[in-house]
Motif scaffolding. Structure first.
Motif, PDB file in Angstrom:
ATOM      1  N   ASN A  57     -22.002  -2.843   0.389  1.00 14.19           N
ATOM      2  CA  ASN A  57     -21.761  -3.489  -0.890  1.00 14.19           C
ATOM      3  C   ASN A  57     -22.771  -3.019  -1.931  1.00 14.19           C
ATOM      4  O   ASN A  57     -22.434  -2.751  -3.085  1.00 14.19           O
ATOM      5  N   ALA A  68     -20.793  -1.379  -4.862  1.00 13.68           N
ATOM      6  CA  ALA A  68     -20.162  -2.604  -5.366  1.00 13.68           C
ATOM      7  C   ALA A  68     -19.486  -2.394  -6.716  1.00 13.68           C
ATOM      8  O   ALA A  68     -18.458  -2.993  -7.005  1.00 13.68           O
ATOM      9  N   SER A  98     -16.060  -0.928  -5.705  1.00 13.72           N
ATOM     10  CA  SER A  98     -15.178  -1.800  -4.924  1.00 13.72           C
ATOM     11  C   SER A  98     -14.817  -3.091  -5.641  1.00 13.72           C
ATOM     12  O   SER A  98     -13.793  -3.710  -5.337  1.00 13.72           O
ATOM     13  N   SER A  99     -15.629  -3.520  -6.616  1.00 14.49           N
ATOM     14  CA  SER A  99     -15.374  -4.805  -7.269  1.00 14.49           C
ATOM     15  C   SER A  99     -14.525  -4.699  -8.538  1.00 14.49           C
ATOM     16  O   SER A  99     -14.074  -5.712  -9.062  1.00 14.49           O
ATOM     17  N   ASN A 100     -14.313  -3.478  -9.040  1.00 15.54           N
ATOM     18  CA  ASN A 100     -13.505  -3.381 -10.264  1.00 15.54           C
ATOM     19  C   ASN A 100     -12.015  -3.258  -9.934  1.00 15.54           C
ATOM     20  O   ASN A 100     -11.627  -3.165  -8.773  1.00 15.54           O
ATOM     21  N   LYS A 101     -11.188  -3.243 -10.942  1.00 14.73           N
ATOM     22  CA  LYS A 101      -9.736  -3.287 -10.758  1.00 14.73           C
ATOM     23  C   LYS A 101      -9.089  -1.913 -10.585  1.00 14.73           C
ATOM     24  O   LYS A 101      -7.884  -1.818 -10.331  1.00 14.73           O
ATOM     25  N   ASP A 136     -26.635  -5.242 -14.284  1.00 12.62           N
ATOM     26  CA  ASP A 136     -26.517  -5.975 -13.023  1.00 12.62           C
ATOM     27  C   ASP A 136     -27.714  -6.909 -12.869  1.00 12.62           C
ATOM     28  O   ASP A 136     -28.845  -6.562 -13.224  1.00 12.62           O
ATOM     29  N   ASN A 194     -22.882  -8.168  -8.482  1.00 13.06           N
ATOM     30  CA  ASN A 194     -22.171  -7.238  -7.599  1.00 13.06           C
ATOM     31  C   ASN A 194     -21.716  -5.979  -8.326  1.00 13.06           C
ATOM     32  O   ASN A 194     -20.575  -5.548  -8.197  1.00 13.06           O
ATOM     33  N   ASN A 195     -22.627  -5.396  -9.080  1.00 18.44           N
ATOM     34  CA  ASN A 195     -22.331  -4.132  -9.747  1.00 18.44           C
ATOM     35  C   ASN A 195     -23.508  -3.183  -9.554  1.00 18.44           C
ATOM     36  O   ASN A 195     -24.365  -3.027 -10.427  1.00 18.44           O
ATOM     37  N   THR A 229     -24.761  -9.213   3.338  1.00 18.63           N
ATOM     38  CA  THR A 229     -23.492  -9.836   2.976  1.00 18.63           C
ATOM     39  C   THR A 229     -22.692 -10.099   4.240  1.00 18.63           C
ATOM     40  O   THR A 229     -22.338  -9.168   4.965  1.00 18.63           O
TER      41      THR A 229
END
Length: 362
Positions: free
Chosen positions: A41, A45, A48-51, A138, A169-170, A321
């Motif tokens: 992560n 991150a 993996s966390s964006n759209k 972040d 989480n960036n 995590t």
């Protein structure tokens, strides 16, 4: 189950020690799993966390954002083929920042984005930037002494920016991400650019069919997962940790098998007597399995409690995590390993001869 519980009640110290060993093994497995997930992560991150579902990159970039360079014309050709809201340019650049008039440097990654599009991160503290010199950072930058309103200075260009918002989480390549608009990106990128491209990628929020139907010419299409795997060191790091976890499960299987087998050997006479008075092998087998399952469940409950308790007090700088779903998955696998480890004991019980066992008992 009756026989299993009676035996547990009778030999409390013996089974307390077994539970203690199982708790420590489960705790170690869960903690290392949490570290592996946390490192993954922390490494990617921001991806993996964006759209974004797909990225258009320069060919032969090996799915690495930092190796890809696209011109404005190339990004426009891609954007024409999808809805306006489903495509946005992305700039990625590693850098270092300092506080004005201070020498302490902090490694960061700049993400150049259109702040009105889907790559805009969710703000957890502060307000949206209003000028080109205001940025989103972040929240891990707080560990380096930065806070809302802090001024950061780019070490390479001397450009200064003000943090007006934090996001969670960036991170990218184990460094906090600072999101800048295109005006700020040009100030940094013009001096530091390593190639002639203005952008690193085009991020797309489209389906697989739509992405594969694009006419990209000399460019290539990469999925979000492929870009994540392309982060330097990501695959190697995860491979090492997953191998470590796999060995922990293998070691746990051997250790538990040895413990239960030794205990079974110590009770051979009793099993023989039970067989002599009419107890079936299946009944004795169910008793052993019930005992193993009960001890494993108790150990896992304690192990999970210790793991999540420790996670609550770990410093924010520790990349840990462990989601409830991942913990359940590891717990189920541990339970399977424990039961598998008891099969050797079942085989030994099945081979017990009642007359021989009674003879030894006499």
């Amino acid at each position: 189950m009756f026989l299993a519980l009676r035996e547990l009640k009778h030999a409390k110290l013996r089974y307390f020690l077994i539970v203690l060993i199982m708790v420590l093994i489960a705790w170690l497995v869960l903690f290392v799993t949490g570290l592996a997930s946390g490192l993954a992560n922390d490494n990617g991150a921001a991806i993996s966390s964006n759209k974004a579902t797909y990225y258009v990159l320069q060919k032969d970039s090996d799915n690495r954002l930092t190796r890809s360079n696209l011109t404005a014309a190339e990004t426009q050709d891609v954007a024409k083929q999808v809805e306006k809201s489903k495509s946005t340019n992305l700039g990625v650049q590693m850098g270092t920042i300092t506080k004005p008039k201070q020498d302490k440097k902090t490694d960061i990654t700049y993400f150049g984005i259109d702040k009105a599009n889907f790559l805009q991160p969710e703000i957890t503290e502060g307000t949206n930037p209003q000028t080109k010199k205001e940025v989103i950072a972040d929240i891990s930058l707080k560990e380096s002494g930065y806070k809302l309103g802090s001024v950061v200075e780019d070490s390479a260009t001397g450009e200064q920016f003000t943090i007006t918002a934090f996001t969670k989480n960036n991170t990218f390549s184990h460094s906090p991400v600072i999101f800048v608009g295109w005006d700020a990106w040009k100030l940094i990128h013009q001096t530091n650019q390593a190639a002639q491209g203005e952008y690193n990628a085009v991020a797309l929020d489209v389906s697989q069919n739509k992405a594969e139907s694009l006419s990209l010419g000399s460019l290539e299409l990469s999925s979000s997962k492929e870009v994540l795997q392309g982060i330097p060191g990501y695959s190697e790091e995860q491979g090492s940790l997953l191998m470590m976890i796999a060995f922990l499960f293998v070691i746990a299987a051997f250790v538990l098998a040895a413990f239960f087998y030794v205990i079974t050997i110590q009770k051979i006479n009793q099993f023989g007597i039970l067989k002599a008075v009419g107890a079936r092998t299946a009944y004795l087998g169910r008793s052993i399995i019930s005992q193993v399952v009960f001890l494993s469940v108790v150990s896992l409950l304690i192990g999970n409690g210790l793991t999540f308790g420790l996670a609550a007090v770990l410093p924010a700088s520790m990349p840990f995590t462990l989601s409830p779903l991942l913990a359940i998955g590891c717990s189920v696998l541990f339970l399977v390993v424990a039961v598998a480890g008891s099969l050797l004991s079942l085989y030994r019980v099945a081979k017990v001869d009642a007359l021989e066992a009674i003879g030894r008992a006499n």
